[in-house]
Design an enzyme around this catalytic site. Structure first.
Site: not given
Ligand code: PLP
Length: 400
Positions: A238, A180, A328
């Site tokens: 790949t 994030q 939810c």
């Molecule tokens: N870590 C955090 C803090 C996230 O907010 C997210 C996705 O929302 C992820 C990991 C996972 O990333 P990805 O959607 O690329 O698998």
């Protein structure tokens, strides 16, 4: 019908047109396999090399420390499982926080099933891990500390410098899930003693299905995927050339515009917060007021906690997309969020929160329109409740 508004940039971001333009040649004419020795392979290899440099530049890392993956989730799994594997799964203690993304928490549960001991650090009411709590939790056999850079639900930024320095002083590796945070706040690995860092392209206006794990030199990491030995033998497969090119371009755009964009987003976010709190009674901010992502707001609705999903659906009808902070469940009720519970919210408050997350393509005009619509939707909430069939509430709203 006015233009729809997208205030859910922490879930995913729209592609930047410059990213699409950079990717397009790699979906058509430049199709080679980067491992091939001929001209087509060389073109693809060159593009991957450039993208690796762009990602490295954004983070102050060296290009050979960037391992491309298929997601942030994969990067997180690779970091945790790869270190457990490197230590032979024996005499291993890991530390993480109670408010990590499921990509970390579910992986920790898996590690526990295979004999790794895991400590889940508590957070204070703003969602911050206290360095003192980490100090107390470190043991002689602590091999890895993993604390996220920014929380996906509440937006709080962790004191990564202090936490990583504590881990290093103890001789323990430090990983951060920076999915994030990357591209939104400065993260410079020349000054932060971080050994492993996860990121994901689709959170910074890049494509879905591509991420990276930064693995600093000398970190003993074993691969999850075995095969042709791509990515320094750490991630065989790949390469997703077009996706990697998109991530590289997204990283470069984020780096060039980061300072100005952060100021702009903080301005929009604070305007939203002031407007909402002035117009809607009993709204309160969740997470730290200042140590938070520039475009991130998480709001509680005192006395109307049960209405968060209905509010989300009513806003959706008005063309406005945002998230609740809770998952939810299939029983048609919202479960309390484990993140809000960890902050000390009671189970009722932990059920009702809204997450508004702004990105590069949001405008002041959208904020103004939202501030016009939102108070009316909140005021009309009760009469509206019967308009949503029960099935609507079953929709999976796991917050990503
Ligand atoms: N870590 C955090 C803090 C996230 O907010 C997210 C996705 O929302 C992820 C990991 C996972 O990333 P990805 O959607 O690329 O698998």
């Amino acid at each position: 019908m006015p233009e729809p508004i997208y205030f859910d940039n922490s879930a995913t971001t729209p592609l930047d047109p410059q990213v699409v333009n950079a990717m397009l040649p790699f979906l058509f004419q430049t199709f080679g396999n980067p491992s091939s020795l001929h001209w087509a392979g060389r073109q693809a290899r060159q593009a991957v090399t450039q993208a690796r440099q762009q990602v490295a530049d954004l983070l102050g890392a060296s290009p050979d420390e960037i391992i491309f993956t298929a997601s942030g989730t994969e990067a997180d799994n690779m970091a945790l499982v790869g270190i457990a594997e490197a230590y032979g799964w024996r005499d291993c203690h890991f530390i993480t926080s109670a408010i990590e993304h499921p990509a970390i928490l579910a992986t920790c549960r898996y590690l526990e099933q295979h004999g790794i001991e895991v400590t889940y650090l508590p957070v204070n009411r703003n969602g911050l891990v206290e360095p003192e709590a980490l100090k107390q939790a470190l043991r002689p056999n602590t091999r890895l500390v993993s604390v996220m850079a920014a929380n996906n639900v509440i937006g709080t930024l962790q004191p990564l410098g202090e936490l990583s320095r504590l881990a290093h002083a103890h001789g323990t590796l430090f990983h951060t899930d920076a999915v994030q945070a990357v591209g939104k706040i400065p993260l410079d690995l020349r000054s932060l003693p971080i050994d492993l860092l996860s990121l994901s392209a689709h959170k910074l206006h890049g494509p879905k299905g591509v991420g990276a794990l930064v693995v600093r030199q000398g970190v003993p990491l074993k691969p999850l995927l075995h095969g042709g030995g791509q990515e320094r033998g750490l991630r065989s497969a790949t390469e997703n050339v077009a996706g990697i090119v998109g991530l590289g371009q997204a990283a470069q755009i984020a780096q060039n515009g980061m300072a100005a964009e952060a100021v702009r987003l903080v301005g929009l976010r604070d305007h939203l917060l002031e407007g909402i709190t002035a117009a809607v009674p009993n709204v309160y901010l969740i997470g730290h007021r200042y140590h938070r992502l520039p475009g991130h707001l998480c709001l509680g609705l005192a006395g109307q906690e049960g209405e968060a999903i209905k509010l989300l659906l009513a806003l959706d009808e008005a063309g406005i997309a945002l998230s609740t902070g809770s998952a939810c469940s299939a029983s048609h009720t919202t479960e309390p969020s484990y993140i809000l519970l960890a902050l000390g919210c009671d189970p009722i408050r932990a059920r009702g929160s809204l997450r508004l997350t702004l990105g590069r393509f949001n405008t002041e005009a959208e904020v103004t329109r939202f501030l016009d619509v939102f108070p009316q939707v909140v005021a009309g909430l009760r009469p509206m409740t019967t308009r949503f069939p029960v099935q609507e509430l079953e929709r999976n709203s796991i917050v990503s």
